[in-house]
Each structure stands twice: as structure tokens, then as C-alpha cells.
Design an enzyme around this catalytic site. Structure first.
Site, PDB file in Angstrom:
ATOM      1  CG  ASN A   9      -1.866   1.099   1.321  1.00 19.79           C
ATOM      2  OD1 ASN A   9      -1.857   1.983   0.463  1.00 19.79           O
ATOM      3  ND2 ASN A   9      -2.703   1.103   2.339  1.00 19.79           N
ATOM      4  NE  ARG A  93      -6.470   0.940   0.187  1.00 17.49           N
ATOM      5  CZ  ARG A  93      -6.842   1.334   1.369  1.00 17.49           C
ATOM      6  NH1 ARG A  93      -6.019   1.255   2.381  1.00 17.49           N
ATOM      7  NH2 ARG A  93      -8.043   1.801   1.550  1.00 17.49           N
ATOM      8  CG  HIS A 181     -12.830   3.626   2.911  1.00 16.19           C
ATOM      9  ND1 HIS A 181     -13.453   4.790   3.315  1.00 16.19           N
ATOM     10  CD2 HIS A 181     -11.507   3.815   3.136  1.00 16.19           C
ATOM     11  CE1 HIS A 181     -12.554   5.648   3.754  1.00 16.19           C
ATOM     12  NE2 HIS A 181     -11.368   5.080   3.653  1.00 16.19           N
ATOM     13  NE  ARG A 241      -9.095  12.569   3.008  1.00 16.58           N
ATOM     14  CZ  ARG A 241      -9.144  11.264   2.754  1.00 16.58           C
ATOM     15  NH1 ARG A 241      -9.945  10.789   1.823  1.00 16.58           N
ATOM     16  NH2 ARG A 241      -8.409  10.423   3.435  1.00 16.58           N
ATOM     17  CD  GLU A 379      -8.826  -0.923   4.406  1.00 12.17           C
ATOM     18  OE1 GLU A 379      -8.124  -0.765   5.432  1.00 12.17           O
ATOM     19  OE2 GLU A 379      -9.283   0.024   3.765  1.00 12.17           O
TER      20      GLU A 379
END
Ligand code: ADP
Length: 404
Positions: A9, A93, A181, A241, A379
Site C-alpha cells: 500500500n 492497493r 474503502h 478532509r 483490507e
């Protein structure tokens, strides 16, 4: 060590990685979890084994590991020393797969070229995700690489969920509500089948609350709606964010504050959310520990909006059977979960205080009409599973032949 699968990742200044051993019956066992961070500033490799014991902690001078290719070299050296041989495949990823990539995909140069088209849709993530893929393609072209997308799990959204109310020509060129996600939600959907099969086939709202945060509506294990849209800026307030924002605010920043597109992008990705609102921190732990009223306000806005989106996703599902919390905040912050659930009492959700405090798997009492769960996400395991599946489907053989 048996065959291994490396999961990568890659971010702007770090490469997070995990190594899984492929054991008998294709069982995946995590062997290593680590990262090289501070690339170009204070490069450092740290990795732990399956028991959490540190197996390497090494730093370099900035000039020795100045860029991502240098960091990858160091990672390969370390893996060669530690494991003895290269992995049989690498799962990456990749944040954006656009509308075309609806499943994990074997990477070739042509796939990389197609994925480069999505850089403007995920300017902070996509270039970094693709960089190590390109390097491995150059250096070890025979090694199977699989791209796993954050958007793929949402590709089955009904048409109405995929649209903004803007002219069709923009939709055709890719301005759509993608959702992100997805690897986390796919893992949760699979895990629910194991721990609550009676719920897994029903209507489930999942709140992935990490430094990036979003929510997803699962109908019988399939995503039908997400709080995120075209980019990972939409939906819930996040660490830095803003989440859902009237487009007029962006116009105001540009026309009245004279901000350029780049400055606005930086502002929206780095200076807003819990950090911007509180003026204190993007980390929920710090906000929970603070007595400053601005910290309380930021957390109130956060939990209020999670509850609002839960209502929206419940409407998309036509009701709700279960609410699941996951990721850093969802898994570890009982006070946040409590504040959200209190706002959702009207849906028939109750909490068991003790189970919530202990972050147990089921945190609602038997009598609660809607069952509430805490499920740690994984993940990387999801990426390793996809990569292994592609490996076992003999794509690696075809792939080697194709490149030979
Ligand atoms: P990501 O993978 O998106 O970087 P994580 O899922 O690891 O993020 O979540 C990171 C966030 O989780 C941190 O920024 C912090 O706010 C929050 N977090 C982690 N542990 C706790 C805790 N014990 N209590 C509250 N929040 C926590």
C-alpha cells in the site's frame, strides 16, 4: 518459509507492506507487517512479525533513500534476507479503478496506462499506488502483480446511486459517484457471513471511521450506496478532509479568496475536517482527551453527520437490520460509537454499555431491534485473498507465457 504473497500500500512518503504465507488448503497466515516511512526526509523501515515482535528497525540518511525506488530496493533486500526468496505474487492497493475495473486485475503495462487516466480523480493516492507497480514491472516482469481497487466493490451500485444531477456527457467521461474503502467493506461483508450469518443476508450499514472515513449500505452483502462519490473528499468529515460540502464553498474559495485549483485541492485534502474545525488535531484520541470546546464541537459535528448518513443509507436500503463500526475510530472509540447510536435510537438501535466499553464484537443487547457490531477491518488480508485467488486461477502461468 512456504510461498508468500506481499501486499503493498504505497503512499506519498511511505510504503506499507504485509507478508502472508500461503499455507495448506490456501490458508493465509500473516507473517510480517511493516512500513518504510519518511522517504526523502527521515527514511526508516520497521516491521513486526505475527506475534508483534519487532524484526527490523533500520534508518537511512535522506540521500540514501531519497525516493520511492530506493525504498523499494531496501524493502526487497530486507525481504530477501528475512524470507530467503521473493514472494510468488504482489497484491497492490490501488485507490481508483474508474468505471471499468470492477474486480482485482492482473497488472500489465497496458493496465498501468489505463490506471494512469484516473490520477486526476485521486491525485494524492493514485500516482503513489502506481509507482511501485511500474518499478516491479520493469525489474521483475515475470512476477505476478494484482491491482485491488477501493472502488471495485461499489461498481454494482444501481444507476440512480451512480449519478450526480449534471449533464450526461460528464457522466459518460467518468464524473460518477464511485465510492471508496471497498476492500474494507468487502472484508466486513465476508466476516459478517462468519460471525452473524442471519444478519449478513440483510440490510447493513457499515461505518468505516479511520483517518479517511466513509459509510456503505450493504444489501445481502453487496454495496448499493456509499457516502463517498467522485473522489475521497465526499461524505463524512474526516481527519483533514471536510466531507460533503456545498460546491458553492469551493467557488467562494476560488473567486473570493483567490485560491488556485492546486491551493484549493491542498486545502480540502489537508486543512479541513476535524483538524480544520477544531484547530487542534486531526486525531480523535487527542480531541477526546481535550477539554477545549472546539474539540467537542468537532466531535459533535462528526457524530452528527455519521448519524445523518446512517439515515440516508437506511433509506437506500429500505430499512436497517444491523449497524457495523470499523477502522481506527470505529474499532477503538466507545464514546464516538455511543454518540452515534444515541442519535439513531429512533431506528431501534440500542447499545450494551459494557460490551461497547470493551469494544466487543456485538455491542447491542439481544432486545435491540437493530444489531450493532464492532468488526476490525483487514483490507490487506482482502488484497492477499484476491491475489491468491488470481494466482490459483492459473493467471500466473498465462501471464508468464504472455510476457515470455
Ligand atoms: P487510516 O488507515 O485511514 O490511516 P485508521 O483506520 O488506522 O486510519 O484510523 C486512524 C485514526 O483512528 C486515527 O487518526 C485516530 O483518530 C483514530 N484512533 C485510533 N485509535 C483510537 C482510539 N483508541 N480512540 C479514538 N480514536 C482512535
Amino acid at each position: 518459509m512456504s510461498e508468500t504473497i506481499l501486499v503493498v500500500n504505497a503512499g506519498s512518503s511511505s510504503i506499507k507492506f504485509q507478508l502472508f504465507a500461503v499455507e495448506s488448503s490456501n490458508r493465509l497466515a500473516r507473517r510480517l507487517k511493516g512500513q518504510i516511512d519518511g522517504i526523502g526526509t527521515r527514511p526508516r523501515l520497521v516491521a513486526k512479525d505475527a506475534k508483534g515482535a519487532c524484526v527490523v528497525d533500520q534508518s537511512w540518511s535522506t540521500s540514501d533513500v531519497a525516493e520511492l525506488p530506493d525504498a523499494l530496493n531496501q524493502l526487497v533486500l530486507f525481504l530477501r534476507n528475512y524470507v530467503g526468496r521473493l514472494p510468488v505474487a504482489i497484491g497492490h492497493r490501488v485507490v481508483h479503478g474508474g468505471s471499468g475495473f470492477s474486480a482485482p486485475t492482473v497488472v500489465t503495462s497496458s493496465v498501468v496506462q489505463q490506471l494512469e487516466r484516473f490520477i486526476p480523480l485521486a491525485p494524492l493516492h493514485q500516482p503513489n499506488n502506481l509507482a511501485p507497480i511500474r518499478i516491479v514491472l520493469e525489474r521483475q516482469p515475470q512476477l505476478l502483480q494484482v491491482a485491488c481497487f477501493d472502488t471495485a466493490f461499489h461498481r454494482g451500485h444501481p444507476d440512480v446511486a451512480d449519478r450526480y444531477a449534471i449533464p450526461e456527457t460528464l457522466y459518460a467521461e467518468g464524473v460518477r459517484r464511485y465510492g471508496f474503502h471497498g476492500l474494507s467493506y468487502e472484508y466486513i461483508a465476508e466476516k459478517l457471513r462468519e460471525i452473524a450469518p442471519e444478519i449478513a443476508g440483510g440490510r447493513v450499514v457499515v461505518a468505516h471511521l479511520g483517518s479517511g472515513a466513509s459509510m456503505c449500505a450493504l444489501a445481502a452483502g453487496k454495496s448499493i450506496e456509499s457516502s463517498m462519490g467522485f473522489t475521497a473528499l465526499d461524505g463524512l468529515p474526516m481527519g483533514t478532509r471536510p466531507g460533503q460540502l456545498d460546491a458553492g464553498v469551493v467557488l467562494y474559495l476560488m473567486s473570493e479568496k483567490g485560491m488556485s485549483a492546486k491551493e484549493t485541492e491542498h486545502f480540502l485534502y489537508h486543512d479541513c475536517g476535524l483538524k480544520g474545525l477544531s484547530g487542534i488535531s486531526n486525531d480523535v484520541r487527542e480531541l477526546l482527551a481535550s477539554s477545549d470546546p472546539r474539540a467537542k464541537l468537532a466531535l459533535d459535528v462528526f457524530t452528527y453527520r455519521i448519524a445523518l448518513f446512517a439515515g440516508m443509507l437506511t433509506a437506500a436500503l429500505g430499512g436497517i437490520d444491523s449497524l457495523v463500526f470499523t477502522a481506527g475510530i470505529g474499532e477503538n472509540a466507545p464514546l464516538i460509537r455511543r454518540a452515534v447510536v444515541e442519535r439513531l435510537a429512533w431506528l431501534g438501535i440500542e447499545l450494551s454499555d459494557e460490551a461497547n466499553e470493551k469494544s466487543q464484537t456485538r455491542i447491542s443487547p439481544e432486545r435491540s431491534r437493530v444489531a450493532c457490531y464492532v468488526i476490525p477491518t483487514d483490507e490487506e488480508l482482502m488484497i492477499a485473498r484476491h491475489t491468491l485467488q488470481i494466482l490459483r486461477e492459473n493467471h500466473s502461468v498465462e501471464f508468464k507465457e504472455k510476457r515470455a
